[in-house]
Scaffold this motif. Structure first.
Motif, PDB file in Angstrom:
ATOM      1  N   GLY A  74       0.772  -1.235   0.000  1.00 32.51           N
ATOM      2  CA  GLY A  74       0.000   0.000   0.000  1.00 32.51           C
ATOM      3  C   GLY A  74       0.798   1.276   0.000  1.00 32.51           C
ATOM      4  N   TYR A  75       2.133   1.205   0.161  1.00 27.80           N
ATOM      5  CA  TYR A  75       2.912   2.437   0.237  1.00 27.80           C
ATOM      6  C   TYR A  75       2.843   3.226  -1.071  1.00 27.80           C
ATOM      7  CZ  TYR A  75       6.625   5.606   1.645  1.00 27.80           C
ATOM      8  OH  TYR A  75       7.339   6.739   1.972  1.00 27.80           O
ATOM      9  N   CYS A  76       2.951   2.518  -2.191  1.00 29.19           N
ATOM     10  CA  CYS A  76       2.926   3.177  -3.492  1.00 29.19           C
ATOM     11  C   CYS A  76       1.512   3.414  -4.009  1.00 29.19           C
ATOM     12  CB  CYS A  76       3.693   2.340  -4.525  1.00 29.19           C
ATOM     13  SG  CYS A  76       5.425   2.078  -4.114  1.00 29.19           S
ATOM     14  N   THR A  77       0.534   2.808  -3.356  1.00 26.14           N
ATOM     15  CA  THR A  77      -0.833   2.812  -3.883  1.00 26.14           C
ATOM     16  C   THR A  77      -1.438   4.203  -4.020  1.00 26.14           C
ATOM     17  OG1 THR A  77      -1.172   0.606  -2.983  1.00 26.14           O
ATOM     18  CG2 THR A  77      -3.137   1.840  -3.595  1.00 26.14           C
ATOM     19  N   PRO A  78      -1.235   5.145  -3.084  1.00 27.98           N
ATOM     20  CA  PRO A  78      -1.807   6.484  -3.297  1.00 27.98           C
ATOM     21  C   PRO A  78      -1.328   7.134  -4.596  1.00 27.98           C
ATOM     22  CG  PRO A  78      -1.166   6.230  -1.012  1.00 27.98           C
ATOM     23  CD  PRO A  78      -0.636   5.026  -1.733  1.00 27.98           C
ATOM     24  N   GLY A  79      -0.029   6.991  -4.905  1.00 31.09           N
ATOM     25  CA  GLY A  79       0.479   7.548  -6.155  1.00 31.09           C
ATOM     26  C   GLY A  79      -0.102   6.844  -7.360  1.00 31.09           C
ATOM     27  N   VAL A  80      -0.235   5.516  -7.275  1.00 29.46           N
ATOM     28  CA  VAL A  80      -0.858   4.745  -8.353  1.00 29.46           C
ATOM     29  C   VAL A  80      -2.293   5.230  -8.566  1.00 29.46           C
ATOM     30  CG1 VAL A  80      -1.704   2.457  -9.015  1.00 29.46           C
ATOM     31  CG2 VAL A  80       0.606   2.715  -8.061  1.00 29.46           C
ATOM     32  N   ALA A  81      -3.012   5.423  -7.474  1.00 29.40           N
ATOM     33  CA  ALA A  81      -4.401   5.867  -7.571  1.00 29.40           C
ATOM     34  C   ALA A  81      -4.512   7.228  -8.248  1.00 29.40           C
ATOM     35  CB  ALA A  81      -5.031   5.920  -6.179  1.00 29.40           C
ATOM     36  N   MET A  82      -3.581   8.129  -7.967  1.00 22.70           N
ATOM     37  CA  MET A  82      -3.652   9.454  -8.572  1.00 22.70           C
ATOM     38  C   MET A  82      -3.339   9.404 -10.068  1.00 22.70           C
ATOM     39  SD  MET A  82      -4.790  11.028  -6.056  1.00 22.70           S
ATOM     40  CE  MET A  82      -4.952  12.606  -6.871  1.00 22.70           C
ATOM     41  N   SER A  83      -2.438   8.501 -10.481  1.00 23.76           N
ATOM     42  CA  SER A  83      -2.188   8.336 -11.919  1.00 23.76           C
ATOM     43  C   SER A  83      -3.402   7.741 -12.610  1.00 23.76           C
ATOM     44  CB  SER A  83      -0.959   7.449 -12.140  1.00 23.76           C
ATOM     45  OG  SER A  83       0.225   8.139 -11.773  1.00 23.76           O
ATOM     46  N   LEU A  84      -4.091   6.818 -11.934  1.00 26.30           N
ATOM     47  CA  LEU A  84      -5.328   6.261 -12.478  1.00 26.30           C
ATOM     48  C   LEU A  84      -6.428   7.320 -12.520  1.00 26.30           C
ATOM     49  CD1 LEU A  84      -5.353   2.794 -10.662  1.00 26.30           C
ATOM     50  CD2 LEU A  84      -4.890   3.218 -13.092  1.00 26.30           C
ATOM     51  N   PHE A  85      -6.434   8.207 -11.536  1.00 27.69           N
ATOM     52  CA  PHE A  85      -7.407   9.302 -11.497  1.00 27.69           C
ATOM     53  C   PHE A  85      -7.269  10.158 -12.750  1.00 27.69           C
ATOM     54  CE2 PHE A  85      -8.503  13.690 -10.514  1.00 27.69           C
ATOM     55  CZ  PHE A  85      -9.699  13.590  -9.833  1.00 27.69           C
ATOM     56  N   GLU A  86      -6.030  10.542 -13.071  1.00 24.60           N
ATOM     57  CA  GLU A  86      -5.831  11.343 -14.288  1.00 24.60           C
ATOM     58  C   GLU A  86      -6.299  10.583 -15.518  1.00 24.60           C
ATOM     59  OE1 GLU A  86      -2.324  13.369 -16.969  1.00 24.60           O
ATOM     60  OE2 GLU A  86      -2.159  11.373 -16.138  1.00 24.60           O
ATOM     61  N   ALA A  87      -5.945   9.290 -15.588  1.00 26.00           N
ATOM     62  CA  ALA A  87      -6.329   8.482 -16.748  1.00 26.00           C
ATOM     63  C   ALA A  87      -7.837   8.455 -16.938  1.00 26.00           C
ATOM     64  CB  ALA A  87      -5.792   7.065 -16.603  1.00 26.00           C
ATOM     65  N   SER A  88      -8.577   8.496 -15.851  1.00 26.66           N
ATOM     66  CA  SER A  88     -10.038   8.424 -15.921  1.00 26.66           C
ATOM     67  C   SER A  88     -10.629   9.575 -16.722  1.00 26.66           C
ATOM     68  CB  SER A  88     -10.641   8.440 -14.510  1.00 26.66           C
ATOM     69  OG  SER A  88     -10.207   7.325 -13.766  1.00 26.66           O
ATOM     70  N   TYR A  89      -9.937  10.719 -16.739  1.00 24.70           N
ATOM     71  CA  TYR A  89     -10.484  11.910 -17.390  1.00 24.70           C
ATOM     72  C   TYR A  89      -9.699  12.286 -18.646  1.00 24.70           C
ATOM     73  CZ  TYR A  89     -12.550  11.913 -12.793  1.00 24.70           C
ATOM     74  OH  TYR A  89     -13.195  11.516 -11.653  1.00 24.70           O
TER      75      TYR A  89
END
Length: 484
Positions: free
Chosen positions: A109-124
């Motif tokens: 889970g340490y890297c997961t917040p950064g992964v989530a934010m890259s996925l967030f950008e991809a969503s839009y």
């Protein structure tokens, strides 16, 4: 304006009295206690500190990821930032968080917040159409315990499908702020809104360190501390981000984002579009620019060889002298020394369009596919006549000499006037040993660099036999390719 004005997770913030060399990462963690944004490498390599900002500098607003460790507080002026704490809504998880859970895309889970934010950008994002873009989207996020297949699957499920409150927020008016003149802790940051203001400040303060995305300067500050006390940040000048095309050339503004240049040049200027795929992480390319890459004069820069080989022109501007144009071959004066005058700013690049019959391609050799400095970079440009004899040859290299974009003059002379065939190319390749005396360092030995430099020319000949200006080469991101 002496206060930094921004929005963080939709909450207005005014920052004053805090050192302008404090990074967004440390401001989030140490001041706001938003500790979901993690600190890893502190140099833009790992992606653990990834956040998203709203970019209003283009024709339409969009979200972009960025490494919070490389963004300094004055660069937040007029920006809207989202962190992992800000992407849920009405007590519900964001779809990217659900996708991570559903695909088992997280372990420690340490890297997961950064992964989530890259996925967030991809969503839009609505420009992700090619397979390489789905991989490149996550190129700046390391994850040592999950593996990338489930993360890539999240990208495939989410890209361009964001239709929620955050998509609606993109239609909200952009923040309107005055130019920023911010001083604290012995440092001064000037963030103008117009080029005229920037030129006036540079005329008054020729010692000012000019930055745009700070992806290079930021690493220096993080590792060794600031080398200047006065900074001129060009990040809010929309005029310097413009790109355009006419019948004879392309014009690229000095602070145009590398991510945008990459897409703009895919078919318009293939050598540049080709190398930017492996230039750096996606987050870096969202803030880095050609102006910063070239003006720093790094001998291992990947873009300078392209500009030298294609006979590009750099546009420099000062308040009193106006615009001055310099060829790339004349721009670099020595190691880390350029022809930019103390009162000048690099404002753009003119790239002459290539005749379809010309051969041209760029190459980057590094230990890692992404996020690595080149051991050797090269760009080759060749024109031939009706008898297939070489009339123009420009072979430019990075990592081979103290200056970026150094020309292999002996190799060029060996091929000019000769028939463009394998035998004559071999003679030119052998001549490269007379052109350079590279150093041995931790990236490569001198022998390796000379050998690779010659082999790249040989490879260029083979690769351009059928396609004279080849697009991106396929480079797999895993050892096993599955049909999904």
């Amino acid at each position: 304006m002496e206060r930094i004005q921004c929005m963080i997770n939709d909450e207005p913030r005014e920052i004053v009295g805090v050192s302008p060399t404090m990074s967004l990462l440390h401001y989030l963690r140490d001041v706001l206690r938003l500790t979901g944004t993690k600190e890893g490498c502190n140099e833009g390599d790992c992606g653990a500190c990834t956040v998203v900002f709203r970019d209003d500098s283009g024709d339409t607003p969009r979200y972009r990821t960025v490494n919070a460790c490389l963004v300094y507080l004055p660069m937040l002026h007029g920006k809207q930032i989202y962190t992992i704490e800000g992407i849920s809504h009405d007590g519900k998880r964001h779809p990217v968080q659900d996708a991570i859970l559903r695909n088992y895309a997280s372990q420690c889970g340490y890297c997961t917040p950064g992964v989530a934010m890259s996925l967030f950008e991809a969503s839009y994002r609505h420009d992700m159409k090619e397979p390489w873009q789905f991989v490149e989207q996550m190129a700046g996020n390391l994850c040592r315990c999950t593996g990338y297949r489930p993360i890539v699957e999240c990208v495939n499920q989410l890209a361009g499908k964001g239709d929620d409150v955050f998509a609606q927020k993109l239609s909200d008016p952009a923040m309107q702020v005055e130019s920023l003149d911010y001083s604290a802790d012995g440092f001064r940051f000037f963030v103008p809104n117009t080029l005229e203001e920037a030129l006036q400040f540079k005329a008054d303060h020729p010692e000012a360190n000019v930055v745009a995305g700070a992806s290079d300067v930021g690493v220096i500050i993080n590792k060794m501390g600031p080398r200047a006390t006065t900074f001129l940040a060009l990040c809010n000048i929309r005029e310097l981000r413009k790109m355009r095309e006419d019948a004879a050339s392309l014009y690229i503004g000095a602070t145009a984002r590398l991510a945008d240049i990459e897409l703009f040049c895919q078919d318009r200027f293939r050598p540049l579009g080709r190398i930017l795929r492996f230039f750096s992480a996606h987050q870096i390319k969202q803030i880095a620019c050609m102006g910063g890459s070239v003006a720093g004069g790094s001998p291992v820069g990947d873009i300078a060889p392209i500009l030298a080989a294609t006979d590009a022109t750099l546009c420099l501007q000062s308040l009193k002298g106006g615009v001055r144009k310099v060829k790339m071959d004349e721009f670099i004066l020595g190691y880390r020394k350029t022809s930019i005058a103390p009162d000048e700013i690099l404002v753009g690049f003119e790239l002459p369009k290539m005749d379809p019959s010309a051969r041209c391609a760029s190459y980057k050799v590094s230990k890692r596919q992404e996020l690595d400095i080149s051991s050797v970079a090269a760009t080759f440009y060749v024109e031939t006549d009706d008898d297939n004899r070489v009339t123009v040859a420009r072979f430019a290299y990075g990592g081979m000499a103290a200056i970026p974009g150094a020309r292999a003059k002996a190799a060029e002379a060996a091929i000019i006037g000769k028939v463009w065939n394998e035998e004559n190319v071999e003679v030119a390749a052998e001549a490269i040993e007379r052109d350079f005396k590279p150093l041995s360092d931790f990236r490569a030995s001198a022998w390796y660099r000379i050998t690779v430099a010659a082999n790249l020319l040989r490879g260029f000949y083979q690769e351009t036999l059928e396609d004279r200006q080849p697009k991106r080469m396929y480079r797999p991101y895993s050892t096993l390719q599955l049909e999904m």
